[in-house]
Design an enzyme around this catalytic site. Structure first.
Site, PDB file in Angstrom:
ATOM      1  CE1 TYR A 118      -3.499  -2.100   5.928  1.00 16.12           C
ATOM      2  CE2 TYR A 118      -3.353  -0.116   5.377  1.00 16.12           C
ATOM      3  CZ  TYR A 118      -3.484  -1.216   5.066  1.00 16.12           C
ATOM      4  OH  TYR A 118      -3.297  -1.489   3.666  1.00 16.12           O
ATOM      5  CE  LYS A 159      -0.415  -4.654   3.117  1.00 13.57           C
ATOM      6  NZ  LYS A 159      -0.915  -5.630   2.571  1.00 13.57           N
ATOM      7  CG  HIS A 174      -7.091  11.675   9.041  1.00 14.08           C
ATOM      8  ND1 HIS A 174      -8.501  11.864   8.930  1.00 14.08           N
ATOM      9  CD2 HIS A 174      -6.853  10.939   7.740  1.00 14.08           C
ATOM     10  CE1 HIS A 174      -8.803  11.500   7.890  1.00 14.08           C
ATOM     11  NE2 HIS A 174      -7.963  10.674   7.154  1.00 14.08           N
ATOM     12  CB  THR A 196      -0.951  -0.117   1.234  1.00 10.25           C
ATOM     13  OG1 THR A 196      -1.645   1.168   1.662  1.00 10.25           O
ATOM     14  CG2 THR A 196       0.061  -0.291   2.532  1.00 10.25           C
ATOM     15  CG  ASP A 197      -1.259   5.040  -1.129  1.00  6.57           C
ATOM     16  OD1 ASP A 197      -1.644   4.475   0.032  1.00  6.57           O
ATOM     17  OD2 ASP A 197      -1.880   5.836  -1.516  1.00  6.57           O
ATOM     18  CD  GLU A 198      -3.144   3.745   4.364  1.00  5.86           C
ATOM     19  OE1 GLU A 198      -3.030   3.779   5.553  1.00  5.86           O
ATOM     20  OE2 GLU A 198      -4.531   3.726   3.948  1.00  5.86           O
TER      21      GLU A 198
END
Ligand code: NAD
Ligand code: DAU
Length: 353
Positions: A151, A155, A277, A125-127
């Protein structure tokens, strides 16, 4: 035949990927290994259940020994989608994320080595890259890894373990990293399906904080095509970013959904912001374009209209998810049949092997 083992194939992206493989690769046989957590729903694949090239095995990626026999012949490719995927849940409790995303990935790498599987694709993921300011350049494959949520950290850890397995044991691994997906069969805890289905029910639409966070929205079909291209044509040890130049604020996406459904903006409620966030994600995908010949094909307006239309046409699907009724599907369609066959309780299987 090319034998594919897809983990997490009963989830949103995994199910779309399984369907793509069966549709576009006539030489593909697919084994879907999925634990069926709250996010796993075999109704996502009810249309391919009878396909002799498809098999389902219920199993936990942390414990391949429990389901390895049920899979039968070793696959040629593993595409590892299985994960705890929802950021808000990781903020409430990080532990399931560490178990599945970190330990589960290591277990799958160990099994890959033990079985001599030629290719392992990690769906990332880009996160893992953290967050961008408004004027920052997009993420590229060698951007620093700076995850901000449990999360994202889980990842990122998984990606590092994949890299380590390649370096240490010489496994042929490929990592893909994608931006925010939308499309059919997405679990309605994520922004778009939650907003679409709430609006259809005339219920409030909870927007976190000011709603000006930016995500790079990509249609799930484009992501799946990217994963397929990376699996088939990617270079061992490489990372491929996928995005769609689809940067939009959350407010803009919610407005679009309301407009497509003909619902009033008065349904929007600004609620407490998500902790930590991330403000903006945007993926640079020049490398995937150049090396894989991959490009996103679905425009945001076209893809979002089609997605809203899909949720309109599949009201029974999302109502069964929201009510929890989808949890009975496995028992009705698989467990009872398998019990009749005298199949084992762990590593249960169905379909061709
Ligand atoms: P999802 O939550 O819809 O599906 C996850 C699937 O994994 C479910 O079927 C679940 O039952 C299964 N699963 C969970 N724990 C398991 C375990 N221990 N053993 C076996 N199966 C297990 O997730 P998704 O949105 O389809 O995401 C799939 C993958 O793609 C994830 O790895 C996610 O990190 C990655 N990803 C998602 C997005 C996105 O926008 N949704 C973007 C980039 C990458
Ligand atoms: O970027 C890729 C990631 O996209 C994937 O790795 C994750 O698995 C996937 O869940 C998704 O993560 P996000 O946190 O970006 O997606 P989510 O749908 O949860 O939220 C999208 C944006 O909308 C985010 O800024 C938070 C906001 N939001 C979300 C929900 C559920 C709201 O404002 N209200 C909501 O109710």
């Amino acid at each position: 035949m090319t034998r594919w083992l897809v983990t997490g194939g009963a989830g949103f992206i995994g199910a779309n990927f399984v369907r793509l493989l069966l549709r576009e690769r006539q030489d593909a046989e697919v084994v879907n290994v999925d634990l069926l957590t709250y996010a796993g729903n075999l109704e996502n694949l009810s249309d391919v259940e009878g396909d002799p090239r498809y098999a389902f095995v219920r199993g936990d990626v942390i414990d391949p020994a429990a389901w390895s026999d049920a899979v039968g012949r070793a696959p040629d490719v593993i595409v590892h989608f299985a994960a705890e995927s929802h950021v808000d849940r990781s903020i409430d409790d990080a532990h399931p994320f560490l178990c599945t995303n970190v330990l589960g990935t290591q277990s799958m790498l160990d099994w890959t080595r033990k079985k001599g599987v030629p290719t392992f694709v990690q769906v990332g993921t880009d996160e893992v890259y953290g967050t961008l300011g408004p004027d920052d350049a997009k993420f590229v494959e060698n951007s620093p890894i700076r995850p901000n949520s449990p999360y994202a950290a889980s990842k990122a850890s998984a990606d590092l373990l994949v890299r380590a397995a390649a370096e240490t044991h010489g496994l042929r691994t490929i990592i893909t990293r994608c931006s925010n997906n939308y499309g059919p069969y997405q679990f309605p805890e994520k922004l778009l399906p939650l907003m679409i289905t709430n609006a259809m029910e005339d219920r409030p639409l909870p927007v976190y904080g000011d709603g000006l966070q930016v995500r790079d929205w990509i249609h799930v079909e484009d992501h799946c095509r990217g994963v397929l291209a990376a699996a088939e044509n990617g270079t061992a040890g490489e990372v491929y970013n996928f995005g769609a130049d689809g940067e939009q604020t959350n407010m803009s996406m919610v407005h679009r959904v309301l407009d497509l459904l003909g619902k009033p903006r008065s349904l929007i409620r600004h609620v407490e912001d998500r902790k930590g966030h991330d403000r903006r994600y945007a993926m640079g995908f020049a490398y995937a374009r150049e090396a894989l010949g991959w490009e996103p094909q679905v425009g945001l307006h076209e893809g979002l209209s089609a997605t809203v239309a899909w949720y309109r046409a599949h009201e029974e699907w999302w109502r069964r998810v929201k009510s929890g009724a989808y949890r009975d599907y496995y028992d009705l369609m698989y467990a009872a049949r398998l019990a009749g066959d005298g199949a084992p309780g762990d590593g249960e299987h169905s379909g061709a092997r």
